[in-house]
Design an enzyme around this catalytic site. Sequence first.
Site, PDB file in Angstrom:
ATOM      1  N   GLU A  96     -16.571  -7.546 -62.807  1.00  0.00           N
ATOM      2  CA  GLU A  96     -16.961  -8.133 -64.088  1.00  0.00           C
ATOM      3  C   GLU A  96     -15.751  -8.683 -64.823  1.00  0.00           C
ATOM      4  OE1 GLU A  96     -17.595  -8.283 -68.426  1.00  0.00           O
ATOM      5  OE2 GLU A  96     -16.225  -6.985 -67.322  1.00  0.00           O
ATOM      6  N   GLU A  97     -14.623  -7.999 -64.735  1.00  0.00           N
ATOM      7  CA  GLU A  97     -13.474  -8.326 -65.581  1.00  0.00           C
ATOM      8  C   GLU A  97     -12.868  -9.695 -65.289  1.00  0.00           C
ATOM      9  OE1 GLU A  97     -12.796  -6.969 -68.160  1.00  0.00           O
ATOM     10  OE2 GLU A  97     -13.178  -4.828 -68.098  1.00  0.00           O
ATOM     11  N   ASP A 113     -21.819  -1.577 -71.413  1.00  0.00           N
ATOM     12  CA  ASP A 113     -20.457  -2.103 -71.251  1.00  0.00           C
ATOM     13  C   ASP A 113     -19.816  -2.322 -72.614  1.00  0.00           C
ATOM     14  OD1 ASP A 113     -18.119  -3.127 -70.218  1.00  0.00           O
ATOM     15  OD2 ASP A 113     -18.945  -5.113 -69.814  1.00  0.00           O
ATOM     16  N   HIS A 158     -20.078  -1.929 -64.980  1.00  0.00           N
ATOM     17  CA  HIS A 158     -19.178  -2.479 -63.961  1.00  0.00           C
ATOM     18  C   HIS A 158     -18.130  -1.466 -63.528  1.00  0.00           C
ATOM     19  CE1 HIS A 158     -15.722  -3.553 -66.655  1.00  0.00           C
ATOM     20  NE2 HIS A 158     -16.649  -3.864 -67.546  1.00  0.00           N
ATOM     21  N   ASP A 218     -13.932   1.078 -70.647  1.00  0.00           N
ATOM     22  CA  ASP A 218     -14.322  -0.230 -70.103  1.00  0.00           C
ATOM     23  C   ASP A 218     -14.055  -0.270 -68.600  1.00  0.00           C
ATOM     24  OD1 ASP A 218     -15.069  -2.880 -69.919  1.00  0.00           O
ATOM     25  OD2 ASP A 218     -13.160  -3.660 -70.638  1.00  0.00           O
ATOM     26  N   HIS A 257      -8.949  -3.074 -72.601  1.00  0.00           N
ATOM     27  CA  HIS A 257      -7.984  -3.771 -71.746  1.00  0.00           C
ATOM     28  C   HIS A 257      -6.536  -3.314 -71.952  1.00  0.00           C
ATOM     29  CE1 HIS A 257     -10.853  -7.508 -71.302  1.00  0.00           C
ATOM     30  NE2 HIS A 257     -11.395  -6.365 -70.877  1.00  0.00           N
TER      31      HIS A 257
END
Length: 468
Positions: free
Chosen positions: A327-328, A355, A281, A293, A425
Amino acid sequence: MNKFLGVLLLLSSFSLFSQSSDDEIQVKNIYNTALTNGHSYQWLDHLSNEIGGRLSGSLNAEKAVKYTKEQLEELGLDKVWLQPVMVPKWVRGPKEVAYIEAEPGSKNEVPICALGGSIATPKEGLKAKVIEVQSLQQLDSLGEEQIKGKIVFYNRPMQADLINTFRAYGGCVDQRSAGAREAAKYGAVGVIVRSMNLRLDDYPHTGTMSYGDLPKRKWIPAAAISTNGAELLSKMIKWNLDTKFYFKQQCEQYKDVESHNVIGQITGSEFPNEIMVVGGHLDSWDLGDGSHDDGAGVVQSMDVLRLLKETGYKPKRTIRVVLFMNEENGLRGGRKYAEVAKQKGERHVFALESDSGGFSPRGFSFDASDAAFNQVLAWKPLFKPYLIHYFEKGGSGADIGPLKNNEIAMAGLRPDSQRYFDYHHAANDTFDAVNKRELELGAAAMTSLIYLFDKYGVKTQPQPKIKG
Protein backbone atom coordinates in the site's frame (compact mmCIF):
# COMPACT_ATOMS: atom_id res chain seq x y z
CA MET A 1 -60.52 -5.67 12.70
CA ASN A 2 -59.02 -3.30 15.27
CA LYS A 3 -58.16 -6.22 17.55
CA PHE A 4 -56.50 -8.01 14.64
CA LEU A 5 -54.38 -4.96 13.79
CA GLY A 6 -53.45 -4.57 17.44
CA VAL A 7 -52.21 -8.16 17.60
CA LEU A 8 -50.15 -7.65 14.43
CA LEU A 9 -48.56 -4.50 15.84
CA LEU A 10 -47.80 -6.28 19.11
CA LEU A 11 -46.19 -9.22 17.31
CA SER A 12 -44.23 -6.84 15.08
CA SER A 13 -42.96 -4.88 18.11
CA PHE A 14 -42.00 -8.12 19.86
CA SER A 15 -40.11 -9.28 16.76
CA LEU A 16 -38.17 -6.01 16.50
CA PHE A 17 -37.39 -6.05 20.23
CA SER A 18 -36.22 -9.66 20.05
CA GLN A 19 -34.04 -8.88 17.02
CA SER A 20 -32.49 -5.87 18.72
CA SER A 21 -31.96 -7.80 21.93
CA ASP A 22 -30.15 -10.62 20.09
CA ASP A 23 -27.87 -8.08 18.40
CA GLU A 24 -27.12 -6.32 21.69
CA ILE A 25 -26.13 -9.64 23.23
CA GLN A 26 -23.89 -10.59 20.29
CA VAL A 27 -22.18 -7.18 20.13
CA LYS A 28 -21.60 -7.26 23.89
CA ASN A 29 -20.17 -10.77 23.54
CA ILE A 30 -17.81 -9.54 20.83
CA TYR A 31 -16.57 -6.64 22.97
CA ASN A 32 -16.19 -8.77 26.08
CA THR A 33 -14.18 -11.38 24.18
CA ALA A 34 -11.97 -8.78 22.48
CA LEU A 35 -11.15 -7.06 25.78
CA THR A 36 -10.59 -10.19 27.86
CA ASN A 37 -9.27 -12.63 25.27
CA GLY A 38 -8.09 -10.60 22.31
CA HIS A 39 -5.18 -11.70 20.14
CA SER A 40 -4.48 -8.49 18.24
CA TYR A 41 -1.94 -7.10 20.72
CA GLN A 42 0.18 -10.25 20.89
CA TRP A 43 0.17 -10.54 17.09
CA LEU A 44 1.27 -6.90 16.83
CA ASP A 45 4.01 -7.51 19.38
CA HIS A 46 5.50 -10.17 17.12
CA LEU A 47 5.08 -8.18 13.90
CA SER A 48 6.68 -5.09 15.45
CA ASN A 49 9.32 -6.44 17.81
CA GLU A 50 10.29 -9.75 16.23
CA ILE A 51 10.03 -8.72 12.56
CA GLY A 52 10.08 -4.90 12.44
CA GLY A 53 9.63 -2.51 9.52
CA ARG A 54 8.16 -4.30 6.49
CA LEU A 55 8.95 -2.28 3.38
CA SER A 56 7.70 -3.95 0.18
CA GLY A 57 10.30 -6.21 -1.36
CA SER A 58 12.27 -6.58 1.87
CA LEU A 59 13.14 -9.73 3.81
CA ASN A 60 11.03 -8.46 6.72
CA ALA A 61 7.99 -8.15 4.46
CA GLU A 62 8.36 -11.80 3.50
CA LYS A 63 8.77 -12.78 7.15
CA ALA A 64 5.50 -10.98 7.87
CA VAL A 65 3.77 -12.86 5.06
CA LYS A 66 4.94 -16.18 6.48
CA TYR A 67 4.03 -15.29 10.08
CA THR A 68 0.51 -13.99 9.39
CA LYS A 69 -0.29 -16.94 7.12
CA GLU A 70 0.73 -19.32 9.92
CA GLN A 71 -1.40 -17.46 12.46
CA LEU A 72 -4.46 -17.52 10.21
CA GLU A 73 -3.98 -21.25 9.65
CA GLU A 74 -3.94 -21.79 13.40
CA LEU A 75 -7.39 -20.17 13.63
CA GLY A 76 -8.93 -23.09 11.78
CA LEU A 77 -10.39 -21.03 8.94
CA ASP A 78 -11.96 -22.76 5.96
CA LYS A 79 -9.20 -21.59 3.64
CA VAL A 80 -5.90 -19.68 3.89
CA TRP A 81 -3.75 -18.84 0.88
CA LEU A 82 -1.14 -16.50 -0.58
CA GLN A 83 -1.86 -14.36 -3.64
CA PRO A 84 1.29 -13.50 -5.62
CA VAL A 85 1.91 -9.87 -6.54
CA MET A 86 4.93 -8.11 -8.01
CA VAL A 87 6.08 -5.17 -5.88
CA PRO A 88 8.75 -2.44 -6.08
CA LYS A 89 11.98 -2.87 -4.15
CA TRP A 90 13.46 0.41 -2.93
CA VAL A 91 16.29 0.34 -0.37
CA ARG A 92 17.14 3.30 1.86
CA GLY A 93 20.78 2.45 2.48
CA PRO A 94 22.92 4.01 5.29
CA LYS A 95 21.43 6.71 7.51
CA GLU A 96 21.11 10.07 5.78
CA VAL A 97 23.03 13.13 6.96
CA ALA A 98 22.32 16.83 6.51
CA TYR A 99 23.34 20.24 7.78
CA ILE A 100 22.51 23.91 7.27
CA GLU A 101 25.35 26.27 6.39
CA ALA A 102 24.30 29.87 7.03
CA GLU A 103 27.87 31.11 6.68
CA PRO A 104 31.13 29.41 5.59
CA GLY A 105 32.40 26.98 8.21
CA SER A 106 29.17 26.83 10.25
CA LYS A 107 27.25 23.55 10.35
CA ASN A 108 23.88 23.01 12.02
CA GLU A 109 23.02 19.34 11.67
CA VAL A 110 19.33 18.54 11.11
CA PRO A 111 17.39 15.26 10.90
CA ILE A 112 16.32 14.16 7.42
CA CYS A 113 15.29 10.97 5.65
CA ALA A 114 15.06 10.08 1.98
CA LEU A 115 11.59 9.99 0.50
CA GLY A 116 10.50 6.60 -0.78
CA GLY A 117 11.37 6.23 -4.45
CA SER A 118 13.94 9.02 -4.46
CA ILE A 119 17.30 8.66 -6.13
CA ALA A 120 20.54 9.06 -4.18
CA THR A 121 22.61 12.22 -3.98
CA PRO A 122 26.10 12.16 -5.52
CA LYS A 123 28.47 10.01 -3.43
CA GLU A 124 30.02 13.07 -1.82
CA GLY A 125 26.59 14.52 -1.07
CA LEU A 126 24.88 17.60 -2.44
CA LYS A 127 25.28 21.22 -1.28
CA ALA A 128 23.56 24.25 -2.76
CA LYS A 129 21.73 27.44 -1.92
CA VAL A 130 18.17 26.98 -0.70
CA ILE A 131 14.98 28.65 -1.85
CA GLU A 132 11.90 28.31 0.35
CA VAL A 133 8.42 27.92 -1.15
CA GLN A 134 4.97 27.27 0.25
CA SER A 135 3.39 25.47 -2.69
CA LEU A 136 3.95 23.86 -6.06
CA GLN A 137 2.20 26.83 -7.64
CA GLN A 138 4.77 29.21 -6.18
CA LEU A 139 7.41 27.58 -8.39
CA ASP A 140 5.66 28.97 -11.44
CA SER A 141 5.89 32.54 -10.13
CA LEU A 142 9.60 32.16 -9.31
CA GLY A 143 10.58 30.55 -12.59
CA GLU A 144 13.82 28.93 -13.71
CA GLU A 145 15.87 32.09 -13.16
CA GLN A 146 15.42 31.93 -9.38
CA ILE A 147 15.27 28.14 -8.97
CA LYS A 148 17.94 26.68 -11.27
CA GLY A 149 20.92 25.21 -9.42
CA LYS A 150 19.23 25.48 -6.01
CA ILE A 151 17.61 23.13 -3.52
CA VAL A 152 13.89 23.79 -3.24
CA PHE A 153 12.61 23.73 0.33
CA TYR A 154 8.86 23.06 0.59
CA ASN A 155 7.69 24.41 3.93
CA ARG A 156 3.88 24.39 3.94
CA PRO A 157 2.79 22.93 7.31
CA MET A 158 -0.29 20.83 7.96
CA GLN A 159 -3.25 23.11 8.71
CA ALA A 160 -3.50 23.08 12.51
CA ASP A 161 -7.06 24.38 12.81
CA LEU A 162 -8.57 21.42 10.94
CA ILE A 163 -10.05 18.91 13.38
CA ASN A 164 -9.96 16.23 10.68
CA THR A 165 -6.20 15.65 10.56
CA PHE A 166 -6.48 13.58 7.39
CA ARG A 167 -7.79 16.68 5.63
CA ALA A 168 -4.80 18.59 6.96
CA TYR A 169 -2.51 15.86 5.64
CA GLY A 170 -4.22 15.86 2.26
CA GLY A 171 -3.81 19.63 2.07
CA CYS A 172 -0.03 19.53 1.98
CA VAL A 173 1.05 16.05 0.84
CA ASP A 174 1.41 17.16 -2.80
CA GLN A 175 4.71 18.80 -1.76
CA ARG A 176 6.05 15.35 -0.93
CA SER A 177 4.52 13.33 -3.74
CA ALA A 178 5.13 15.73 -6.63
CA GLY A 179 7.63 18.23 -5.24
CA ALA A 180 10.76 16.81 -6.86
CA ARG A 181 9.10 16.36 -10.25
CA GLU A 182 7.89 19.94 -10.38
CA ALA A 183 11.07 21.52 -8.99
CA ALA A 184 13.23 19.60 -11.47
CA LYS A 185 11.35 21.21 -14.36
CA TYR A 186 12.83 24.56 -13.28
CA GLY A 187 16.37 23.24 -12.89
CA ALA A 188 16.46 22.56 -9.13
CA VAL A 189 19.19 20.16 -8.03
CA GLY A 190 17.39 18.72 -4.99
CA VAL A 191 14.29 18.95 -2.82
CA ILE A 192 13.75 19.14 0.93
CA VAL A 193 10.18 18.74 2.21
CA ARG A 194 8.77 19.66 5.62
CA SER A 195 7.54 16.48 7.33
CA MET A 196 3.80 15.84 7.38
CA ASN A 197 3.44 16.26 11.14
CA LEU A 198 1.29 18.57 13.28
CA ARG A 199 3.72 18.84 16.17
CA LEU A 200 7.27 20.20 16.38
CA ASP A 201 9.81 17.41 16.93
CA ASP A 202 13.00 15.92 15.55
CA TYR A 203 11.50 13.00 13.61
CA PRO A 204 11.63 13.23 9.81
CA HIS A 205 8.64 11.49 8.19
CA THR A 206 9.17 9.56 4.99
CA GLY A 207 6.54 8.68 2.38
CA THR A 208 6.27 7.94 -1.29
CA MET A 209 7.14 10.37 -4.05
CA SER A 210 7.06 10.12 -7.84
CA TYR A 211 8.96 11.55 -10.78
CA GLY A 212 5.96 10.89 -13.03
CA ASP A 213 6.90 10.99 -16.71
CA LEU A 214 9.99 13.12 -16.09
CA PRO A 215 13.01 11.76 -18.03
CA LYS A 216 15.36 9.86 -15.72
CA ARG A 217 18.26 12.19 -16.54
CA LYS A 218 16.27 15.01 -14.88
CA TRP A 219 15.52 13.18 -11.64
CA ILE A 220 16.73 14.93 -8.48
CA PRO A 221 17.11 13.62 -4.90
CA ALA A 222 14.32 14.32 -2.42
CA ALA A 223 14.28 14.12 1.38
CA ALA A 224 12.02 15.02 4.28
CA ILE A 225 13.23 17.23 7.12
CA SER A 226 11.82 17.14 10.65
CA THR A 227 9.46 19.94 11.66
CA ASN A 228 12.03 21.38 14.09
CA GLY A 229 14.62 21.22 11.33
CA ALA A 230 12.22 22.96 8.94
CA GLU A 231 11.61 25.78 11.42
CA LEU A 232 15.35 26.27 11.86
CA LEU A 233 16.06 26.20 8.13
CA SER A 234 13.33 28.75 7.45
CA LYS A 235 14.71 31.12 10.10
CA MET A 236 18.24 30.82 8.73
CA ILE A 237 17.12 31.54 5.18
CA LYS A 238 15.35 34.70 6.39
CA TRP A 239 18.50 35.71 8.24
CA ASN A 240 20.76 35.01 5.27
CA LEU A 241 19.44 34.49 1.75
CA ASP A 242 22.74 32.83 0.78
CA THR A 243 22.17 29.97 3.27
CA LYS A 244 23.20 26.60 1.86
CA PHE A 245 21.94 23.11 2.61
CA TYR A 246 23.94 19.89 2.44
CA PHE A 247 22.51 16.38 2.40
CA LYS A 248 23.69 12.91 1.56
CA GLN A 249 21.56 9.82 0.94
CA GLN A 250 22.43 6.48 -0.66
CA CYS A 251 19.04 4.98 -1.53
CA GLU A 252 18.56 2.73 -4.54
CA GLN A 253 15.70 1.35 -6.64
CA TYR A 254 15.96 -2.29 -7.75
CA LYS A 255 13.86 -4.43 -10.09
CA ASP A 256 10.41 -5.50 -8.95
CA VAL A 257 10.24 -8.68 -6.86
CA GLU A 258 7.46 -11.14 -6.04
CA SER A 259 5.58 -10.82 -2.78
CA HIS A 260 2.10 -11.82 -1.61
CA ASN A 261 -1.26 -10.76 -0.23
CA VAL A 262 -2.24 -13.02 2.68
CA ILE A 263 -5.87 -14.18 2.59
CA GLY A 264 -7.99 -16.19 5.05
CA GLN A 265 -11.63 -17.14 4.67
CA ILE A 266 -14.69 -18.36 6.51
CA THR A 267 -17.10 -19.66 3.86
CA GLY A 268 -20.69 -18.47 4.20
CA SER A 269 -23.30 -21.00 5.33
CA GLU A 270 -26.20 -19.53 3.30
CA PHE A 271 -24.76 -17.12 0.72
CA PRO A 272 -21.19 -18.32 0.03
CA ASN A 273 -20.98 -16.34 -3.21
CA GLU A 274 -21.52 -13.02 -1.38
CA ILE A 275 -18.07 -11.99 -0.17
CA MET A 276 -17.28 -9.55 2.64
CA VAL A 277 -13.69 -8.33 3.07
CA VAL A 278 -11.92 -6.91 6.11
CA GLY A 279 -8.28 -5.90 5.87
CA GLY A 280 -5.25 -3.68 6.33
CA HIS A 281 -1.84 -3.44 4.66
CA LEU A 282 0.98 -5.72 5.74
CA ASP A 283 3.81 -3.56 4.40
CA SER A 284 5.13 -0.52 6.25
CA TRP A 285 7.87 2.04 5.94
CA ASP A 286 11.30 1.13 7.23
CA LEU A 287 12.12 3.86 9.79
CA GLY A 288 10.01 2.43 12.63
CA ASP A 289 8.27 -0.92 12.91
CA GLY A 290 4.93 0.15 11.42
CA SER A 291 2.83 -0.54 14.50
CA HIS A 292 0.21 2.13 13.81
CA ASP A 293 0.66 2.15 10.03
CA ASP A 294 -0.56 -0.44 9.48
CA GLY A 295 0.31 -3.25 11.86
CA ALA A 296 -2.72 -2.23 13.90
CA GLY A 297 -5.08 -2.65 10.96
CA VAL A 298 -3.57 -6.01 10.06
CA VAL A 299 -3.99 -7.58 13.50
CA GLN A 300 -7.43 -6.03 14.05
CA SER A 301 -8.59 -7.53 10.75
CA MET A 302 -7.18 -10.93 11.67
CA ASP A 303 -8.94 -10.77 15.02
CA VAL A 304 -12.30 -10.06 13.35
CA LEU A 305 -12.43 -13.63 12.03
CA ARG A 306 -11.13 -15.06 15.30
CA LEU A 307 -13.70 -13.14 17.35
CA LEU A 308 -16.54 -14.37 15.15
CA LYS A 309 -15.40 -17.96 15.67
CA GLU A 310 -14.70 -17.44 19.38
CA THR A 311 -18.21 -16.08 19.99
CA GLY A 312 -19.79 -19.00 18.15
CA TYR A 313 -21.19 -16.96 15.28
CA LYS A 314 -21.53 -18.80 11.95
CA PRO A 315 -21.47 -16.28 9.09
CA LYS A 316 -24.14 -16.47 6.41
CA ARG A 317 -21.84 -14.85 3.87
CA THR A 318 -18.21 -15.57 3.03
CA ILE A 319 -15.93 -13.40 5.14
CA ARG A 320 -12.33 -12.84 4.10
CA VAL A 321 -9.45 -11.18 5.83
CA VAL A 322 -7.03 -9.74 3.29
CA LEU A 323 -3.61 -8.50 4.35
CA PHE A 324 -2.57 -6.35 1.42
CA MET A 325 1.04 -5.93 0.33
CA ASN A 326 2.51 -2.67 -1.00
CA GLU A 327 0.00 0.00 0.00
CA GLU A 328 2.75 2.44 0.96
CA ASN A 329 4.61 2.76 -2.33
CA GLY A 330 2.48 1.30 -5.09
CA LEU A 331 -0.91 -0.10 -4.02
CA ARG A 332 -0.02 -3.23 -5.97
CA GLY A 333 -1.68 -5.60 -3.48
CA GLY A 334 -5.05 -3.86 -3.53
CA ARG A 335 -5.07 -3.69 -7.30
CA LYS A 336 -4.05 -7.33 -7.68
CA TYR A 337 -6.78 -8.53 -5.31
CA ALA A 338 -9.45 -6.60 -7.24
CA GLU A 339 -8.05 -7.80 -10.58
CA VAL A 340 -8.18 -11.47 -9.56
CA ALA A 341 -11.66 -11.05 -8.06
CA LYS A 342 -12.90 -9.62 -11.36
CA GLN A 343 -11.26 -12.41 -13.36
CA LYS A 344 -13.00 -15.00 -11.19
CA GLY A 345 -16.34 -13.21 -11.35
CA GLU A 346 -16.51 -12.91 -7.57
CA ARG A 347 -19.27 -10.83 -6.03
CA HIS A 348 -18.10 -8.57 -3.21
CA VAL A 349 -20.91 -6.95 -1.22
CA PHE A 350 -19.02 -5.26 1.64
CA ALA A 351 -15.43 -4.24 2.40
CA LEU A 352 -13.98 -2.73 5.57
CA GLU A 353 -10.46 -1.37 5.98
CA SER A 354 -8.45 -0.30 9.01
CA ASP A 355 -5.55 2.00 8.07
CA SER A 356 -5.76 4.99 10.39
CA GLY A 357 -3.82 3.78 13.40
CA GLY A 358 -4.58 1.81 16.54
CA PHE A 359 -6.06 4.65 18.59
CA SER A 360 -9.50 4.66 20.27
CA PRO A 361 -12.17 3.93 17.66
CA ARG A 362 -14.72 6.69 17.11
CA GLY A 363 -16.77 5.15 14.30
CA PHE A 364 -16.72 4.55 10.57
CA SER A 365 -16.90 6.45 7.32
CA PHE A 366 -18.88 4.90 4.49
CA ASP A 367 -18.62 4.90 0.74
CA ALA A 368 -22.03 3.36 0.14
CA SER A 369 -25.48 3.94 -1.31
CA ASP A 370 -28.02 5.93 0.67
CA ALA A 371 -29.92 2.71 1.34
CA ALA A 372 -26.87 0.98 2.84
CA PHE A 373 -25.89 4.09 4.80
CA ASN A 374 -29.37 4.46 6.27
CA GLN A 375 -29.19 0.81 7.24
CA VAL A 376 -26.02 1.57 9.23
CA LEU A 377 -27.61 4.59 10.91
CA ALA A 378 -30.32 2.30 12.28
CA TRP A 379 -27.57 0.31 14.05
CA LYS A 380 -26.15 3.33 15.89
CA PRO A 381 -27.91 2.46 19.20
CA LEU A 382 -26.02 -0.86 19.25
CA PHE A 383 -22.70 1.00 19.16
CA LYS A 384 -23.61 3.81 21.56
CA PRO A 385 -22.64 1.91 24.76
CA TYR A 386 -19.10 1.56 23.33
CA LEU A 387 -18.73 5.28 22.53
CA ILE A 388 -18.84 4.68 18.78
CA HIS A 389 -20.67 7.72 17.46
CA TYR A 390 -19.11 8.73 14.13
CA PHE A 391 -21.12 7.42 11.17
CA GLU A 392 -20.57 9.60 8.13
CA LYS A 393 -20.38 9.36 4.36
CA GLY A 394 -16.77 9.57 3.22
CA GLY A 395 -13.76 7.55 2.14
CA SER A 396 -13.11 3.92 3.01
CA GLY A 397 -9.56 2.78 2.32
CA ALA A 398 -6.91 2.76 -0.40
CA ASP A 399 -6.55 -1.01 -0.65
CA ILE A 400 -10.26 -1.80 -0.93
CA GLY A 401 -10.80 1.14 -3.29
CA PRO A 402 -10.16 -0.90 -6.47
CA LEU A 403 -13.18 -3.10 -5.57
CA LYS A 404 -15.56 -0.16 -5.91
CA ASN A 405 -18.63 -0.66 -8.09
CA ASN A 406 -22.32 0.23 -7.96
CA GLU A 407 -23.18 -2.67 -5.67
CA ILE A 408 -20.55 -2.89 -2.95
CA ALA A 409 -20.69 -0.94 0.31
CA MET A 410 -17.31 0.10 1.69
CA ALA A 411 -16.22 1.45 5.07
CA GLY A 412 -13.13 2.62 6.90
CA LEU A 413 -12.53 2.40 10.66
CA ARG A 414 -12.12 5.91 12.08
CA PRO A 415 -10.06 6.04 15.28
CA ASP A 416 -9.27 9.31 17.05
CA SER A 417 -6.78 10.88 14.65
CA GLN A 418 -5.30 13.76 16.66
CA ARG A 419 -2.00 11.97 17.40
CA TYR A 420 -1.79 9.77 14.32
CA PHE A 421 0.49 12.03 12.28
CA ASP A 422 2.93 12.31 15.19
CA TYR A 423 3.92 8.74 14.25
CA HIS A 424 2.92 8.33 10.60
CA HIS A 425 5.91 7.19 8.46
CA ALA A 426 8.43 8.07 11.20
CA ALA A 427 10.94 6.24 13.40
CA ASN A 428 8.67 6.57 16.45
CA ASP A 429 5.91 4.44 14.87
CA THR A 430 6.74 1.60 17.23
CA PHE A 431 4.94 -0.94 19.39
CA ASP A 432 5.21 1.13 22.57
CA ALA A 433 3.08 3.86 20.91
CA VAL A 434 0.06 1.50 20.69
CA ASN A 435 -2.34 1.08 23.62
CA LYS A 436 -3.57 -2.50 24.05
CA ARG A 437 -7.10 -1.59 25.07
CA GLU A 438 -7.57 0.93 22.28
CA LEU A 439 -6.35 -1.61 19.74
CA GLU A 440 -8.78 -4.24 21.03
CA LEU A 441 -11.70 -1.79 21.05
CA GLY A 442 -11.04 -1.17 17.37
CA ALA A 443 -11.08 -4.90 16.61
CA ALA A 444 -14.38 -5.25 18.48
CA ALA A 445 -15.99 -2.34 16.61
CA MET A 446 -14.91 -3.81 13.27
CA THR A 447 -16.19 -7.28 14.18
CA SER A 448 -19.54 -5.85 15.26
CA LEU A 449 -20.01 -4.05 11.95
CA ILE A 450 -19.06 -7.15 9.96
CA TYR A 451 -21.48 -9.21 12.05
CA LEU A 452 -24.39 -6.85 11.36
CA PHE A 453 -23.77 -6.62 7.64
CA ASP A 454 -23.44 -10.39 7.46
CA LYS A 455 -26.63 -11.03 9.41
CA TYR A 456 -28.82 -8.55 7.53
CA GLY A 457 -27.05 -8.23 4.19
CA VAL A 458 -26.33 -4.97 2.39
CA LYS A 459 -29.41 -2.98 1.39
CA THR A 460 -29.27 -1.83 -2.20
CA GLN A 461 -30.64 1.33 -3.74
CA PRO A 462 -34.16 0.89 -5.19
CA GLN A 463 -34.04 1.08 -8.98
CA PRO A 464 -36.40 3.64 -10.59
CA LYS A 465 -39.37 2.11 -12.37
CA ILE A 466 -39.29 2.42 -16.13
CA LYS A 467 -42.59 3.58 -17.54
CA GLY A 468 -43.65 1.47 -20.49
